[in-house]
Design a protein around this motif. Sequence first.
Motif, mmCIF file in Angstrom:
data_model
loop_
_atom_site.group_PDB
_atom_site.id
_atom_site.type_symbol
_atom_site.label_atom_id
_atom_site.label_comp_id
_atom_site.label_asym_id
_atom_site.label_seq_id
_atom_site.Cartn_x
_atom_site.Cartn_y
_atom_site.Cartn_z
ATOM 1 N N ILE A 97 37.166 20.782 56.001
ATOM 2 C CA ILE A 97 35.700 20.756 56.116
ATOM 3 C C ILE A 97 35.177 22.169 56.390
ATOM 4 O O ILE A 97 34.195 22.602 55.783
ATOM 5 C CB ILE A 97 35.255 19.810 57.266
ATOM 6 N N ARG A 98 35.836 22.887 57.274
ATOM 7 C CA ARG A 98 35.406 24.263 57.574
ATOM 8 C C ARG A 98 35.449 25.126 56.321
ATOM 9 O O ARG A 98 34.535 25.907 56.070
ATOM 10 C CB ARG A 98 36.314 24.905 58.630
ATOM 11 N N ARG A 99 36.521 24.989 55.557
ATOM 12 C CA ARG A 99 36.626 25.766 54.306
ATOM 13 C C ARG A 99 35.457 25.441 53.393
ATOM 14 O O ARG A 99 34.848 26.316 52.790
ATOM 15 C CB ARG A 99 37.932 25.431 53.565
ATOM 16 N N LYS A 100 35.138 24.154 53.293
ATOM 17 C CA LYS A 100 34.053 23.741 52.393
ATOM 18 C C LYS A 100 32.698 24.212 52.906
ATOM 19 O O LYS A 100 31.826 24.558 52.108
ATOM 20 C CB LYS A 100 34.064 22.219 52.211
ATOM 21 N N ILE A 101 32.516 24.196 54.214
ATOM 22 C CA ILE A 101 31.259 24.698 54.781
ATOM 23 C C ILE A 101 31.101 26.177 54.441
ATOM 24 O O ILE A 101 30.032 26.624 54.006
ATOM 25 C CB ILE A 101 31.214 24.479 56.315
ATOM 26 N N GLU A 102 32.179 26.935 54.610
ATOM 27 C CA GLU A 102 32.110 28.368 54.300
ATOM 28 C C GLU A 102 31.820 28.607 52.836
ATOM 29 O O GLU A 102 30.995 29.460 52.478
ATOM 30 C CB GLU A 102 33.418 29.059 54.697
ATOM 31 N N ALA A 103 32.488 27.840 51.981
ATOM 32 C CA ALA A 103 32.284 28.021 50.537
ATOM 33 C C ALA A 103 30.836 27.711 50.159
ATOM 34 O O ALA A 103 30.201 28.447 49.397
ATOM 35 C CB ALA A 103 33.256 27.126 49.754
ATOM 36 N N ALA A 104 30.309 26.617 50.723
ATOM 37 C CA ALA A 104 28.931 26.229 50.396
ATOM 38 C C ALA A 104 27.945 27.277 50.910
ATOM 39 O O ALA A 104 26.982 27.637 50.227
ATOM 40 C CB ALA A 104 28.614 24.855 50.988
#
Length: 232
Positions: A14-21
Amino acid sequence: MQQQLTIAERVAEIRRKIEAAARTAGRDPSDIQLIAASKTVNPERIRDAQAAGIEICGENRVQEAIGKVDQVPGMRWHLIGHLQRNKARRAVELFELIHSLDSIRLAQALQRLADERDRAVDVLIQVNLAGEATKRGIAPESAAEFVRSLADFPQVRVHGLMAIPPLTTDDERARAPVRRLARLARDLRDAAPQNVKLDQLSIGMSGDFQVAIEEGATMVRIGSGIFGPRAG
Ligand SMILES: *Cc1c(COP(=O)(O)O)cnc(C)c1O
């Protein structure tokens, strides 16, 4: 059979996806708060999430939170579900932010508690974007008047808006409600008294948080994406 991920693996993902977004939108990932929606999740698993770096949990019910708060030392708690006025006292004790201010009478009750405690109460205004009968919140058409009325409750400090949009797995359909909420926050700035700031947008759940972040969400409330599917 699908492989079971651990809570730590899910949080990292989730953290990775938050950063990517955030990067996609040219935003600073640190401007987005991840709130673990922990309804039905037992304290042991909440502690696993805490060990994986989760700092804030969102609970839907005061009663459920009462049983958990003491068992997860150091966790910060937000109320993300409806608040009944007769639970307001416990709520202001337990939660650092109430996402669900949805009536003047609740504002009145919170102001009274703030006066008693000599301490402001921090809230978001819940907006019912699509006018869904099953959902709480202020209708967008009534929001300006609601915001103006909050001048009477100076110790109720509003930080922004919250919404629960209709569930969808279609990214493009998920964008519209976030845009509407962001636009409403901008439009309300003119009507806002001193105790009402409109910087925070609490919107985005497991199915749509990336899109929500691309469109301006500052708080995402993620349950099943962290803890796995809920029973029932
Ligand atoms: C359960 C819940 C969430 C999280 O939902 P998921 O789809 O499990 O991420 C977010 N906000 C509110 C108000 C909720 O009740």
